[in-house]
Scaffold this motif. Structure first.
Motif, PDB file in Angstrom:
ATOM      1  N   PHE A  72       0.598   3.287   8.264  1.00  0.00           N
ATOM      2  CA  PHE A  72       1.593   3.751   7.233  1.00  0.00           C
ATOM      3  C   PHE A  72       0.958   4.886   6.504  1.00  0.00           C
ATOM      4  CE2 PHE A  72       2.361  -0.844   7.961  1.00  0.00           C
ATOM      5  CZ  PHE A  72       3.565  -0.832   8.469  1.00  0.00           C
ATOM      6  N   PRO A  73       1.888   5.784   5.767  1.00  0.00           N
ATOM      7  CA  PRO A  73       1.090   6.801   5.014  1.00  0.00           C
ATOM      8  C   PRO A  73       0.232   6.179   4.011  1.00  0.00           C
ATOM      9  CG  PRO A  73       3.606   7.077   5.279  1.00  0.00           C
ATOM     10  CD  PRO A  73       3.342   5.689   5.733  1.00  0.00           C
ATOM     11  N   PHE A  74       0.353   5.000   3.531  1.00  0.00           N
ATOM     12  CA  PHE A  74      -0.423   4.158   2.546  1.00  0.00           C
ATOM     13  C   PHE A  74      -1.475   3.319   3.112  1.00  0.00           C
ATOM     14  CE2 PHE A  74       3.531   1.892   3.038  1.00  0.00           C
ATOM     15  CZ  PHE A  74       3.121   0.656   3.281  1.00  0.00           C
ATOM     16  N   PHE A  75      -1.608   3.170   4.431  1.00  0.00           N
ATOM     17  CA  PHE A  75      -2.178   1.996   4.898  1.00  0.00           C
ATOM     18  C   PHE A  75      -2.351   2.083   6.246  1.00  0.00           C
ATOM     19  CE2 PHE A  75      -2.894  -2.527   6.564  1.00  0.00           C
ATOM     20  CZ  PHE A  75      -4.110  -2.493   5.948  1.00  0.00           C
ATOM     21  N   HIS A  76      -3.829   2.299   7.000  1.00  0.00           N
ATOM     22  CA  HIS A  76      -4.013   2.090   8.345  1.00  0.00           C
ATOM     23  C   HIS A  76      -3.980   0.849   8.695  1.00  0.00           C
ATOM     24  CE1 HIS A  76      -5.916   3.614  12.157  1.00  0.00           C
ATOM     25  NE2 HIS A  76      -6.746   2.768  11.879  1.00  0.00           N
TER      26      HIS A  76
END
Length: 159
Positions: free
Chosen positions: A140-144
């Motif tokens: 996600f843009p906030f979490f790999h």
């Protein structure tokens, strides 16, 4: 009397690919050790060929419905000089497939779920188009979330 026109029925491309993949599967099974030595020397150098055992290539893709899928080559062995059991999964691929990275991850997950052993995933490409990717990522843009890698062999790039 006029001659009847000759009808030629072409075989769908999928059946050609299946036959092509089957030939590679048989060759790799027969010459497994030599195949690894020639194309994946790091793998060859680190596995014990005295403890090889072909595994069932059938894995369940949908546990509720009972759907299954046959993987191409699945071999159990150990790392050299250890008792660490590993699995080598080889997937010959004769045509470009846009979701191949995801499919390799899916196969890896199914094998790991079934056997709970470390897996060396290998893909063997035999088609013309270039395929530089060899990983599947999820995030996600906030979490790999994850990066899954597999080793590749592009036969058309070899002499």
């Amino acid at each position: 009397m006029a001659a009847m026109p000759l009808l030629i029925k072409e075989t769908p491309p999928e059946s050609t690919h299946i036959k092509h993949d089957q030939l590679y599967k048989e060759l790799i099974h027969t010459f497994f050790r030599e195949f690894l030595e020639a194309f994946f020397p790091d793998v060859h150098e680190n596995i014990n060929f005295q403890r090889m055992k072909p595994l069932s290539e059938e894995v369940f893709t949908n546990l509720l419905d009972g759907d299954t899928r046959r993987l191409d080559i699945v071999i159990e062995t150990t790392l050299k000089d250890t008792d660490v059991v590993i699995i080598v999964h080889i997937e010959p691929q004769s045509y470009k497939q846009s979701d191949f990275n995801e499919r390799m991850y899916h196969y890896f997950s199914l094998l790991y779920n079934k056997y709970q052993k470390p897996i060396i995933p290998l893909a063997v490409f035999s088609y013309e188009e270039d395929w530089g990717e060899k990983q599947f990522t999820m995030g996600f843009p906030f979490f790999h979330v994850l990066t899954f890698n597999y080793m590749t062999l592009h036969l058309r790039k070899k002499n």
